[in-house]
Design a protein around this motif. Structure first.
Motif, PDB file in Angstrom:
ATOM      1  N   VAL A  17       0.854  -1.224  -0.001  1.00 18.53           N
ATOM      2  CA  VAL A  17      -0.204   0.091  -0.098  1.00 18.53           C
ATOM      3  C   VAL A  17       0.880   1.193   0.102  1.00 18.53           C
ATOM      4  O   VAL A  17       1.837   1.302   0.843  1.00 18.53           O
ATOM      5  CB  VAL A  17      -0.898  -0.079   1.256  1.00 18.53           C
ATOM      6  CG1 VAL A  17      -1.742   1.249   1.270  1.00 18.53           C
ATOM      7  CG2 VAL A  17      -1.890  -1.269   1.229  1.00 18.53           C
ATOM      8  N   THR A  18       0.563   2.223  -0.967  1.00 20.42           N
ATOM      9  CA  THR A  18       1.281   3.222  -0.914  1.00 20.42           C
ATOM     10  C   THR A  18       0.473   4.719  -0.747  1.00 20.42           C
ATOM     11  O   THR A  18      -0.876   4.481  -1.080  1.00 20.42           O
ATOM     12  CB  THR A  18       2.217   3.490  -2.402  1.00 20.42           C
ATOM     13  OG1 THR A  18       1.177   3.516  -3.342  1.00 20.42           O
ATOM     14  CG2 THR A  18       3.062   2.276  -2.499  1.00 20.42           C
TER      15      THR A  18
ATOM     16  N   LEU B  63      -1.503   4.986  -4.146  1.00 17.08           N
ATOM     17  CA  LEU B  63      -2.771   4.025  -4.131  1.00 17.08           C
ATOM     18  C   LEU B  63      -4.101   4.611  -3.534  1.00 17.08           C
ATOM     19  O   LEU B  63      -5.179   4.735  -3.618  1.00 17.08           O
ATOM     20  CB  LEU B  63      -2.380   2.797  -3.891  1.00 17.08           C
ATOM     21  CG  LEU B  63      -3.656   1.932  -3.792  1.00 17.08           C
ATOM     22  CD1 LEU B  63      -4.335   1.553  -5.131  1.00 17.08           C
ATOM     23  CD2 LEU B  63      -3.263   0.392  -3.119  1.00 17.08           C
TER      24      LEU B  63
ATOM     25  N   GLN C 127      -5.595   7.496  -5.098  1.00 19.28           N
ATOM     26  CA  GLN C 127      -6.406   7.138  -6.222  1.00 19.28           C
ATOM     27  C   GLN C 127      -7.828   6.879  -5.771  1.00 19.28           C
ATOM     28  O   GLN C 127      -8.799   7.278  -6.123  1.00 19.28           O
ATOM     29  CB  GLN C 127      -5.718   6.111  -6.973  1.00 19.28           C
ATOM     30  CG  GLN C 127      -4.519   6.737  -7.965  1.00 19.28           C
ATOM     31  CD  GLN C 127      -3.652   5.523  -8.372  1.00 19.28           C
ATOM     32  OE1 GLN C 127      -4.216   4.379  -8.376  1.00 19.28           O
ATOM     33  NE2 GLN C 127      -2.571   5.915  -9.065  1.00 19.28           N
ATOM     34  N   GLU C 128      -7.783   5.921  -4.620  1.00 13.28           N
ATOM     35  CA  GLU C 128      -9.034   5.472  -3.910  1.00 13.28           C
ATOM     36  C   GLU C 128      -9.955   6.578  -3.414  1.00 13.28           C
ATOM     37  O   GLU C 128     -10.943   6.668  -3.624  1.00 13.28           O
ATOM     38  CB  GLU C 128      -8.537   4.446  -2.890  1.00 13.28           C
ATOM     39  CG  GLU C 128      -8.039   3.233  -3.270  1.00 13.28           C
ATOM     40  CD  GLU C 128      -7.549   2.168  -2.275  1.00 13.28           C
ATOM     41  OE1 GLU C 128      -7.194   0.961  -2.508  1.00 13.28           O
ATOM     42  OE2 GLU C 128      -7.474   2.541  -1.046  1.00 13.28           O
TER      43      GLU C 128
ATOM     44  N   TYR D 122      -2.792  15.107  -5.576  1.00  9.77           N
ATOM     45  CA  TYR D 122      -1.906  14.308  -5.013  1.00  9.77           C
ATOM     46  C   TYR D 122      -0.819  15.069  -4.217  1.00  9.77           C
ATOM     47  O   TYR D 122      -0.421  14.585  -2.934  1.00  9.77           O
ATOM     48  CB  TYR D 122      -1.477  13.383  -6.138  1.00  9.77           C
ATOM     49  CG  TYR D 122      -0.225  12.331  -5.599  1.00  9.77           C
ATOM     50  CD1 TYR D 122      -0.470  11.472  -4.983  1.00  9.77           C
ATOM     51  CD2 TYR D 122       1.150  12.790  -5.777  1.00  9.77           C
ATOM     52  CE1 TYR D 122       0.230  10.657  -4.369  1.00  9.77           C
ATOM     53  CE2 TYR D 122       2.007  11.892  -5.291  1.00  9.77           C
ATOM     54  CZ  TYR D 122       1.686  10.673  -4.645  1.00  9.77           C
ATOM     55  OH  TYR D 122       2.717   9.819  -4.028  1.00  9.77           O
TER      56      TYR D 122
END
Length: 418
Positions: A89-90, A93, A96-97, A108
């Motif tokens: 998990v980053t 990611l 984006q969710e 971001y």
């Protein structure tokens, strides 16, 4: 805008590194990375579409912030912090969710900036980010606990072993008489049982019981400790010498145990190690259930959510303490262990073997392969010999008996005595 287009061209078309682009355009490397990141977020590459002029490019890379009266939905930073500890998990990611749920939300770069600002306000004990089920940190507390001998009244200082899981900070502690190898390995066995699983890595300090020879890059582990790690399928990664950040999680766990467990026992008198450990276990349960101050949940709840599902199962049987020593095979194909002599295959005469000793067995290894195994004997000066280890002629000689000799032909021709 010209330099932005040049940055995109050199990165996506020429595949130059950020530093090379910075030197070519006389800008800082951070500026180059910022332009590239903004272009990736905006979905731009090279060549830039002809329909995107300089004004449109600027709007897409540097969108106008919303009016002061408009508030963008913020993610639950505690959930982001917890999810980051899961494998793979980053922040990208999670962003984006988040954007999929809130298209009008933070971009971001702002997402990362606000998360890091939030994480920077956490307690040091929770600031480190460790993957779930990845590491278990182990050490001894600097503080000892006095135990009174009920017969003599003599005070004996008990050592306190501490183990903590990296992701959840779930903590185990127990008292032992010493920091020697038998107590060190036994504490690991009980810690694995307490956590009900095995992590990927165990991070000890350069304690003599763990590390035979300290080295910055390739420390030499104690053979028994290496044997325990192999039994549980874990890797051992000792903290580097004079690198306190390698074991910061342990230092904090030790401090927490000293403040919330040992300090609470300072007015109590103990007459046995078992009584002391019962008191430690009771306070340890309270410590692990104690809510965090700046994060939701507790060590126990974080353990249930993060570490427990990621830990590997325990082996079928717990580790049995074993010592290792190096011996050389005598010309009579026996090795000496504690003044008793055990046979090995005669082909290994004068070879050097590794011997693994438990309370009940003696195992001899040659180049990693077991060559012989015996039940351990306490009879000094005696021999334990397996017939298969003997040369053939020695076995025949061992089978000879006076009755067998009298049954065969006699050389002298004289009649047998009456």
């Amino acid at each position: 805008m010209r330099k932005i287009r040049d940055v995109l061209r050199l990165r996506f078309a020429a595949a130059l590194s950020g530093r090379a682009i910075a030197r070519s355009l006389h800008v800082s490397p951070s500026t180059v990375e910022d332009y590239v990141r903004r272009a990736e977020v905006a979905g731009l590459g090279w060549p830039v579409p002809e329909s995107v002029d300089d004004a449109a490019l600027e709007r897409r890379l540097f969108p106008t912030p919303p009016p002061s009266g408009t508030s963008r939905p913020l993610p639950a930073w505690s959930d982001v912090h917890r999810e980051l500890r899961r494998k793979g998990v980053t922040l990208a990611l999670l962003w984006q969710e988040y954007k999929a749920t809130h298209p009008e939300g933070l971009q971001y770069s702002r997402f990362c900036e606000q998360y890091r600002a939030w994480a920077g306000k956490l307690d040091v004990v929770m600031r480190q980010e460790h993957r779930a089920g990845e590491r278990m940190f182990v050490d001894y507390a600097g503080q000892t606990v006095p135990v009174v001998d009920p017969e003599t009244g003599e005070l004996r200082q008990a050592q306190v072993f501490v183990a903590v899981l990296g992701a959840s900070s779930y903590t185990f502690a127990e008292a032992t008489w010493t920091q020697t190898l038998p107590d060190w390995t036994a504490s690991h066995v009980r810690a694995f049982a307490f956590f009900e699983g095995c992590p990927e890595l165990v991070v000890p300090d350069n304690l003599r019981s763990a590390v035979h020879r300290a080295h910055r890059y390739e420390p030499d582990l104690n053979p028994t400790y290496h044997d325990l790690a192999r039994h549980y399928g874990v890797a051992v990664l000792p903290a580097r010498v004079r690198r306190p950040r390698d074991k910061a999680k342990t230092e904090v766990a030790v401090q927490v145990v000293e403040r919330w467990v040992l300090a609470a026992l300072r007015h109590r008198t103990f007459f046995s190690l078992a009584g002391l450990n019962a008191a430690i276990a009771e306070l340890l349960q309270r410590l692990n259930a104690r809510p965090f101050r700046k994060l939701p949940g507790s060590r126990r709840s974080q353990f249930e959510q993060l570490d427990r599902p990621a830990l590997r199962p325990l082996p079928d049987t717990p580790y049995v303490f074993a010592e290792w020593k190096t011996v050389r095979v005598h010309i009579d194909y026996h090795v000496e262990v504690d003044r008793h002599y055990y046979s090995v295959p005669h082909a290994l005469v004068r070879r050097q073997l590794d011997v693994r000793l438990t309370a009940r067995t003696v195992e001899c290894f040659h180049r990693g392969r077991r060559a012989a195994s015996h039940v351990r004997s306490s009879r000094r000066g005696r021999h334990t010999t397996v017939a298969e280890h003997m040369p053939e002629k020695h076995r025949r000689m061992g089978d000879w008996t006076p009755s067998a000799s009298s049954a065969g032909p006699r050389r002298s021709g004289r009649p047998p005595p009456p």
